[in-house]
Design a protein around this motif. Sequence first.
Motif, PDB file in Angstrom:
ATOM      1  N   VAL A 147      44.558  33.937  41.616  1.00  7.73           N
ATOM      2  CA  VAL A 147      43.107  33.913  41.596  1.00  7.73           C
ATOM      3  C   VAL A 147      42.647  34.225  40.177  1.00  7.73           C
ATOM      4  N   ASP A 148      42.033  33.243  39.528  1.00  8.06           N
ATOM      5  CA  ASP A 148      41.530  33.427  38.162  1.00  8.06           C
ATOM      6  C   ASP A 148      42.607  33.965  37.216  1.00  8.06           C
ATOM      7  N   GLY A 149      43.813  33.446  37.357  1.00  4.55           N
ATOM      8  CA  GLY A 149      44.898  33.842  36.466  1.00  4.55           C
ATOM      9  C   GLY A 149      45.646  35.081  36.889  1.00  4.55           C
ATOM     10  N   GLY A 150      45.145  35.779  37.917  1.00  5.80           N
ATOM     11  CA  GLY A 150      45.807  36.989  38.387  1.00  5.80           C
ATOM     12  C   GLY A 150      46.486  36.766  39.725  1.00  5.80           C
ATOM     13  N   LEU A 151      47.493  37.589  40.016  1.00  6.14           N
ATOM     14  CA  LEU A 151      48.249  37.466  41.263  1.00  6.14           C
ATOM     15  C   LEU A 151      47.702  38.409  42.320  1.00  6.14           C
ATOM     16  N   GLU A 152      47.573  37.894  43.534  1.00  6.75           N
ATOM     17  CA  GLU A 152      47.186  38.701  44.687  1.00  6.75           C
ATOM     18  C   GLU A 152      48.250  38.537  45.764  1.00  6.75           C
ATOM     19  N   ILE A 153      48.516  39.626  46.483  1.00  7.62           N
ATOM     20  CA  ILE A 153      49.553  39.631  47.509  1.00  7.62           C
ATOM     21  C   ILE A 153      48.940  39.997  48.848  1.00  7.62           C
ATOM     22  N   GLY A 154      49.317  39.264  49.885  1.00 10.65           N
ATOM     23  CA  GLY A 154      48.881  39.559  51.237  1.00 10.65           C
ATOM     24  C   GLY A 154      50.066  39.644  52.172  1.00 10.65           C
ATOM     25  N   GLY A 155      49.861  40.286  53.330  1.00 15.68           N
ATOM     26  CA  GLY A 155      50.937  40.384  54.305  1.00 15.68           C
ATOM     27  C   GLY A 155      51.035  41.765  54.912  1.00 15.68           C
ATOM     28  N   PRO A 156      51.968  41.942  55.837  1.00 14.35           N
ATOM     29  CA  PRO A 156      52.072  43.216  56.565  1.00 14.35           C
ATOM     30  C   PRO A 156      52.625  44.370  55.752  1.00 14.35           C
ATOM     31  N   VAL A 157      53.076  44.114  54.522  1.00 16.13           N
ATOM     32  CA  VAL A 157      53.678  45.184  53.710  1.00 16.13           C
ATOM     33  C   VAL A 157      52.647  45.965  52.901  1.00 16.13           C
ATOM     34  N   LEU A 158      51.380  45.591  52.959  1.00 19.16           N
ATOM     35  CA  LEU A 158      50.384  46.228  52.106  1.00 19.16           C
ATOM     36  C   LEU A 158      50.115  47.673  52.514  1.00 19.16           C
ATOM     37  N   ALA A 159      49.860  48.498  51.512  1.00 21.62           N
ATOM     38  CA  ALA A 159      49.490  49.895  51.735  1.00 21.62           C
ATOM     39  C   ALA A 159      48.123  49.990  52.392  1.00 21.62           C
ATOM     40  N   GLU A 160      47.855  51.140  52.972  1.00 26.31           N
ATOM     41  CA  GLU A 160      46.542  51.398  53.561  1.00 26.31           C
ATOM     42  C   GLU A 160      45.479  51.594  52.485  1.00 26.31           C
ATOM     43  N   GLY A 161      45.909  52.035  51.312  1.00 21.25           N
ATOM     44  CA  GLY A 161      44.987  52.293  50.207  1.00 21.25           C
ATOM     45  C   GLY A 161      45.411  53.551  49.489  1.00 21.25           C
ATOM     46  N   TYR A 162      44.488  54.147  48.740  1.00 24.62           N
ATOM     47  CA  TYR A 162      44.758  55.340  47.949  1.00 24.62           C
ATOM     48  C   TYR A 162      44.067  56.539  48.591  1.00 24.62           C
ATOM     49  N   ILE A 163      44.830  57.564  48.851  1.00 20.49           N
ATOM     50  CA  ILE A 163      44.290  58.742  49.517  1.00 20.49           C
ATOM     51  C   ILE A 163      43.254  59.424  48.619  1.00 20.49           C
ATOM     52  N   GLY A 164      42.086  59.677  49.185  1.00 21.12           N
ATOM     53  CA  GLY A 164      41.037  60.386  48.467  1.00 21.12           C
ATOM     54  C   GLY A 164      40.365  59.587  47.376  1.00 21.12           C
ATOM     55  N   ASP A 165      40.547  58.273  47.353  1.00 26.75           N
ATOM     56  CA  ASP A 165      39.971  57.457  46.282  1.00 26.75           C
ATOM     57  C   ASP A 165      39.454  56.139  46.859  1.00 26.75           C
ATOM     58  N   PRO A 166      38.341  56.193  47.604  1.00 25.58           N
ATOM     59  CA  PRO A 166      37.834  54.970  48.232  1.00 25.58           C
ATOM     60  C   PRO A 166      37.391  53.911  47.235  1.00 25.58           C
ATOM     61  N   GLU A 167      36.896  54.317  46.071  1.00 26.83           N
ATOM     62  CA  GLU A 167      36.462  53.333  45.081  1.00 26.83           C
ATOM     63  C   GLU A 167      37.649  52.531  44.549  1.00 26.83           C
ATOM     64  N   ARG A 168      38.726  53.222  44.225  1.00 25.08           N
ATOM     65  CA  ARG A 168      39.908  52.519  43.738  1.00 25.08           C
ATOM     66  C   ARG A 168      40.508  51.642  44.837  1.00 25.08           C
ATOM     67  N   THR A 169      40.471  52.139  46.063  1.00 29.94           N
ATOM     68  CA  THR A 169      40.978  51.348  47.189  1.00 29.94           C
ATOM     69  C   THR A 169      40.187  50.054  47.330  1.00 29.94           C
ATOM     70  N   ALA A 170      38.862  50.163  47.250  1.00 30.19           N
ATOM     71  CA  ALA A 170      38.013  48.979  47.395  1.00 30.19           C
ATOM     72  C   ALA A 170      38.227  47.996  46.249  1.00 30.19           C
ATOM     73  N   ALA A 171      38.547  48.517  45.068  1.00 31.34           N
ATOM     74  CA  ALA A 171      38.761  47.636  43.922  1.00 31.34           C
ATOM     75  C   ALA A 171      40.096  46.898  44.011  1.00 31.34           C
ATOM     76  N   ALA A 172      41.089  47.537  44.621  1.00 34.31           N
ATOM     77  CA  ALA A 172      42.430  46.948  44.657  1.00 34.31           C
ATOM     78  C   ALA A 172      42.683  46.108  45.897  1.00 34.31           C
ATOM     79  N   PHE A 173      42.053  46.458  47.013  1.00 33.95           N
ATOM     80  CA  PHE A 173      42.300  45.769  48.271  1.00 33.95           C
ATOM     81  C   PHE A 173      41.011  45.118  48.767  1.00 33.95           C
ATOM     82  N   HIS A 174      41.122  43.901  49.241  1.00 34.24           N
ATOM     83  CA  HIS A 174      39.931  43.222  49.752  1.00 34.24           C
ATOM     84  C   HIS A 174      40.353  42.204  50.791  1.00 34.24           C
ATOM     85  N   GLU A 175      39.405  41.696  51.537  1.00 34.26           N
ATOM     86  CA  GLU A 175      39.672  40.689  52.555  1.00 34.26           C
ATOM     87  C   GLU A 175      39.051  39.365  52.143  1.00 34.26           C
TER      88      GLU A 175
END
Length: 361
Positions: A228-256
Amino acid sequence: MTRKIRVLGSDRPAEVFLALREALGGGGPAVVPRESTESKGAPWPEPGATVAQNVALVIETSGSTGVPKRVALSADALLASAAASAGAMGGQGQWILALPPHYVAGAQVLVRSIAAQTEPLYYGRGHFDPVQFAALAAQLTHDLRFVSLVPVQLARLVDAAEEGATDVMAALRRFDGILVGGQALAGALRERSERLGARILSTYGSSETAGGCVYDGLPIGATTVREVDGGLEIGGPVLAEGYIGDPERTAAAFHEADGLRWYRTGDLGRVTADGRVVVEGRADNVIISGGEKVLLDSVERSVRMLDGFGNAIVLAVDDDEWGQVPVVAVEGAEPARLSPRCGSSLPTGWGAPRLPPGSSR
């Protein structure tokens, strides 16, 4: 629903193994392996702290900004990764743990062992010695035998085998699969390894993907990779839930998008017409040296504090052994290579190589 958290030192891998087995079964606390039992950054976890019930493992990493990240991995993600790895490697078997379990690659060796119901062998701490590794490899008893290494460790084994260490050559040939990750595997090193009879699989992934999810350029299991726009994105069942205590970073790194959940890797790259993933480098100012992230901006700030280096700049150059190394350039002087320890520490135990005498620091 939540579960408790258990912090364990990675110098006790057998304890981490047992704790992970309990966590994956749903009855034990979430496991936080640490190089030191002291928390990175602000003290965490506080007494009585919990995580979501589905979180089985938390991997702590500095991230490309230097700000600590706590990657929450579910039991489902970890086991999906282990199943995908077994499918790509021809089955489940017995593993040697030659990497620290506070790194996702080390933790996944334990997860794969749990999934296979086999007992891993532990290299232990200290300088990575090819002869010691070969002796441990000779103790493997399963029909299928595996290990996960960083390129520097593989290079040590190949050097020893090429210099006539027949036991090391036999060890390289004894494995049904040698996973090599943490940084790009140089083509020359791979060719040397394969000439000796080693079965090499280069891996690509991160803590956020429960470890390697692309083997030799091809996504494994149900993993999907897109550009996507020159960057790599990964999807699938192996993805982490996100970053503990850091919802902003989680939202920036993970999306639907397109009905799937995606992780923005921060890596530049592309996917070829036949589905092969080509990684072209980090989008930020970070290099991977000896399997460790080195923050060039941080190195530069440290160098500029030295007398006569106020205007120094730090650049990355390719290196056959370390992958990449930082180089400091000062007007009127010859560029000088810095140790990969400058600005970011290589692990000093668990088979990580020490610097040769005379290395600049």
